[in-house]
Design a protein around this motif. Structure first.
Motif, PDB file in Angstrom:
ATOM      1  N   VAL A  56       0.861  -1.182   0.000  1.00 14.97           N
ATOM      2  CA  VAL A  56       0.000   0.000   0.000  1.00 14.97           C
ATOM      3  C   VAL A  56       0.897   1.231   0.000  1.00 14.97           C
ATOM      4  CG1 VAL A  56      -1.775   1.306   1.219  1.00 14.97           C
ATOM      5  CG2 VAL A  56      -1.842  -1.192   1.243  1.00 14.97           C
ATOM      6  N   GLY A  57       0.862   1.980  -1.105  1.00 10.96           N
ATOM      7  CA  GLY A  57       1.695   3.168  -1.206  1.00 10.96           C
ATOM      8  C   GLY A  57       3.159   2.816  -1.058  1.00 10.96           C
ATOM      9  N   ASN A  58       3.794   3.432  -0.081  1.00 15.61           N
ATOM     10  CA  ASN A  58       5.233   3.220   0.112  1.00 15.61           C
ATOM     11  C   ASN A  58       5.519   2.199   1.210  1.00 15.61           C
ATOM     12  OD1 ASN A  58       4.342   4.761   2.285  1.00 15.61           O
ATOM     13  ND2 ASN A  58       6.270   5.872   2.484  1.00 15.61           N
ATOM     14  N   GLN A  59       4.562   1.322   1.473  1.00 16.06           N
ATOM     15  CA  GLN A  59       4.725   0.350   2.547  1.00 16.06           C
ATOM     16  C   GLN A  59       4.430  -1.059   2.050  1.00 16.06           C
ATOM     17  OE1 GLN A  59       3.712   2.017   6.565  1.00 16.06           O
ATOM     18  NE2 GLN A  59       2.199   3.151   5.382  1.00 16.06           N
ATOM     19  N   VAL A  60       5.234  -2.012   2.518  1.00  7.67           N
ATOM     20  CA  VAL A  60       5.042  -3.426   2.179  1.00  7.67           C
ATOM     21  C   VAL A  60       5.065  -4.242   3.474  1.00  7.67           C
ATOM     22  CG1 VAL A  60       6.012  -5.444   1.027  1.00  7.67           C
ATOM     23  CG2 VAL A  60       6.029  -3.226  -0.125  1.00  7.67           C
ATOM     24  N   TRP A  61       4.062  -5.076   3.623  1.00  8.16           N
ATOM     25  CA  TRP A  61       3.904  -5.911   4.818  1.00  8.16           C
ATOM     26  C   TRP A  61       3.903  -7.366   4.382  1.00  8.16           C
ATOM     27  CZ3 TRP A  61       2.848  -4.683  10.071  1.00  8.16           C
ATOM     28  CH2 TRP A  61       2.348  -5.726  10.853  1.00  8.16           C
ATOM     29  N   SER A  62       4.699  -8.194   5.020  1.00  7.33           N
ATOM     30  CA  SER A  62       4.708  -9.624   4.707  1.00  7.33           C
ATOM     31  C   SER A  62       4.757 -10.415   6.007  1.00  7.33           C
ATOM     32  CB  SER A  62       5.893  -9.985   3.810  1.00  7.33           C
ATOM     33  OG  SER A  62       7.123  -9.614   4.407  1.00  7.33           O
ATOM     34  N   GLN A  63       4.020 -11.525   6.019  1.00  8.15           N
ATOM     35  CA  GLN A  63       3.907 -12.311   7.244  1.00  8.15           C
ATOM     36  C   GLN A  63       3.739 -13.781   6.903  1.00  8.15           C
ATOM     37  OE1 GLN A  63       0.636 -11.088   9.688  1.00  8.15           O
ATOM     38  NE2 GLN A  63       1.122 -12.496  11.352  1.00  8.15           N
ATOM     39  N   ARG A  64       4.664 -14.600   7.344  1.00  5.64           N
ATOM     40  CA  ARG A  64       4.550 -16.036   7.118  1.00  5.64           C
ATOM     41  C   ARG A  64       3.370 -16.579   7.921  1.00  5.64           C
ATOM     42  NH1 ARG A  64       9.832 -19.528   7.983  1.00  5.64           N
ATOM     43  NH2 ARG A  64      10.475 -18.092   6.329  1.00  5.64           N
ATOM     44  N   LEU A  65       2.626 -17.490   7.303  1.00 11.25           N
ATOM     45  CA  LEU A  65       1.469 -18.083   7.964  1.00 11.25           C
ATOM     46  C   LEU A  65       1.924 -19.327   8.717  1.00 11.25           C
ATOM     47  CD1 LEU A  65      -1.191 -17.678   5.133  1.00 11.25           C
ATOM     48  CD2 LEU A  65      -0.757 -16.194   7.091  1.00 11.25           C
ATOM     49  N   ILE A  66       1.951 -19.221  10.027  1.00 12.39           N
ATOM     50  CA  ILE A  66       2.393 -20.313  10.890  1.00 12.39           C
ATOM     51  C   ILE A  66       1.188 -20.819  11.666  1.00 12.39           C
ATOM     52  CG2 ILE A  66       3.924 -20.957  12.792  1.00 12.39           C
ATOM     53  CD1 ILE A  66       5.774 -18.672  11.914  1.00 12.39           C
ATOM     54  N   PRO A  67       0.871 -22.110  11.586  1.00 12.10           N
ATOM     55  CA  PRO A  67      -0.278 -22.639  12.335  1.00 12.10           C
ATOM     56  C   PRO A  67      -0.191 -22.265  13.810  1.00 12.10           C
ATOM     57  CG  PRO A  67       0.540 -24.285  10.796  1.00 12.10           C
ATOM     58  CD  PRO A  67       1.538 -23.153  10.779  1.00 12.10           C
ATOM     59  N   LEU A  68      -1.312 -21.848  14.372  1.00 13.14           N
ATOM     60  CA  LEU A  68      -1.340 -21.363  15.748  1.00 13.14           C
ATOM     61  C   LEU A  68      -0.781 -22.368  16.754  1.00 13.14           C
ATOM     62  CD1 LEU A  68      -2.085 -19.166  17.747  1.00 13.14           C
ATOM     63  CD2 LEU A  68      -4.432 -20.090  17.786  1.00 13.14           C
ATOM     64  N   PRO A  69      -1.120 -23.664  16.666  1.00 13.90           N
ATOM     65  CA  PRO A  69      -0.550 -24.605  17.653  1.00 13.90           C
ATOM     66  C   PRO A  69       0.980 -24.652  17.611  1.00 13.90           C
ATOM     67  CG  PRO A  69      -2.426 -25.593  16.541  1.00 13.90           C
ATOM     68  CD  PRO A  69      -2.110 -24.328  15.796  1.00 13.90           C
ATOM     69  N   LEU A  70       1.549 -24.541  16.393  1.00 14.50           N
ATOM     70  CA  LEU A  70       3.010 -24.555  16.280  1.00 14.50           C
ATOM     71  C   LEU A  70       3.614 -23.280  16.853  1.00 14.50           C
ATOM     72  CD1 LEU A  70       3.471 -26.073  12.710  1.00 14.50           C
ATOM     73  CD2 LEU A  70       3.508 -27.226  14.916  1.00 14.50           C
ATOM     74  N   ALA A  71       2.981 -22.136  16.558  1.00  9.60           N
ATOM     75  CA  ALA A  71       3.478 -20.868  17.098  1.00  9.60           C
ATOM     76  C   ALA A  71       3.377 -20.858  18.619  1.00  9.60           C
ATOM     77  CB  ALA A  71       2.681 -19.712  16.498  1.00  9.60           C
ATOM     78  N   ARG A  72       2.268 -21.358  19.124  1.00  5.41           N
ATOM     79  CA  ARG A  72       2.078 -21.389  20.579  1.00  5.41           C
ATOM     80  C   ARG A  72       3.140 -22.266  21.237  1.00  5.41           C
ATOM     81  NH1 ARG A  72      -2.777 -23.300  20.651  1.00  5.41           N
ATOM     82  NH2 ARG A  72      -3.874 -21.290  20.751  1.00  5.41           N
ATOM     83  N   ALA A  73       3.407 -23.419  20.649  1.00  6.21           N
ATOM     84  CA  ALA A  73       4.406 -24.324  21.227  1.00  6.21           C
ATOM     85  C   ALA A  73       5.800 -23.716  21.168  1.00  6.21           C
ATOM     86  CB  ALA A  73       4.377 -25.663  20.487  1.00  6.21           C
ATOM     87  N   TYR A  74       6.110 -23.045  20.049  1.00  6.16           N
ATOM     88  CA  TYR A  74       7.433 -22.429  19.927  1.00  6.16           C
ATOM     89  C   TYR A  74       7.624 -21.356  20.995  1.00  6.16           C
ATOM     90  CZ  TYR A  74      11.229 -19.479  18.392  1.00  6.16           C
ATOM     91  OH  TYR A  74      12.378 -18.742  18.373  1.00  6.16           O
TER      92      TYR A  74
END
Length: 227
Positions: A56-74
């Motif tokens: 959007v305009g002069n900004q770029v956002w990127s985010q890897r999709l990590i399953p919630l149970p895996l993120a929670r455990a990490y």
């Protein structure tokens, strides 16, 4: 570590095709990646992952999709360790802003800890960041299409396939002139033992942009996490 087959000429170029940079549209996408390598032991190893990507305009956002149970455990394991905590940028969303003077600002938004971590230019190597704005906002440098062959193959409206063969490797790009980015990038060795594919699916922009939802986040510097 995920290793992908991606030719060096596709990562950077000293040229700039200004026509490609006019009227770059705002866009939200879902990007899917697939990497396959057959080793000397005959075993084929495949990696698949996805990310949300927004421009959007002069900004770029990127985010890897990590399953919630895996993120929670990490995070449960990481946060339980006593002592100083290191910042895991792979678990956070990357936010890049392009300034009026051409400078880049790199920040990571960690939704798990409500932290916004800025990375100074001298520490880009710590997070594997290359400050190439053309590639960041177009996913590949549009100028690279000048060195490729345009193909007369079936393609979506306002899109066209391009191909380049170099040594024992072939790269194909399905470029969208509408969205000013590739809808597909394919790279493979001619012997078939290595392949990489990136597929971009445009999606509607959200009503509220992700960087507008960072109220209350703690502002930190990456160096705050150093020992």
């Amino acid at each position: 570590m995920i290793r992908i087959l991606f030719p060096l000429w596709l990562l950077a170029s000293p040229l700039m095709a200004q026509a490609y940079f006019d009227d770059v549209p705002d866009l939200a996408t879902r990007i899917s990646y697939q990497n396959r390598v057959t080793g000397a032991d005959g075993i084929a190893r495949e990696s698949h992952w996805q990310e949300k990507w927004m421009r959007v305009g002069n900004q770029v956002w990127s985010q890897r999709l990590i399953p919630l149970p895996l993120a929670r455990a990490y995070h449960a394991t990481h946060d339980a360790n006593p002592g100083h905590k290191h910042f895991t940028h792979q678990m956070a969303a990357r936010w890049v802003t392009h300034g009026e003077e051409g400078e880049l600002q790199l920040r990571y938004a960690d939704a798990w800890h409500n932290q916004l971590v800025e990375v100074p230019a001298e520490e880009y190597g710590q997070v594997g960041f290359t400050p190439d704005w053309d590639k960041i906002r177009h996913l590949v440098d549009p100028a690279l299409l000048q060195g490729m062959t345009a193909l007369d193959e079936a393609a979506p409206a306002q899109a066209r396939w391009y191909e380049k063969r170099e040594g024992k490797q072939r790269t194909r790009i399905l470029w969208s002139s509408q969205w000013q980015l590739p809808l597909v990038v394919e790279s493979a060795s001619l012997d078939g033992y290595r392949s990489y594919r990136m597929e971009v699916t445009p999606r509607p922009l959200p009503k509220q942009l992700p960087w507008q939802q960072l109220g209350g986040y703690q502002s930190l510097d990456l160096r705050d996490f150093f020992d």
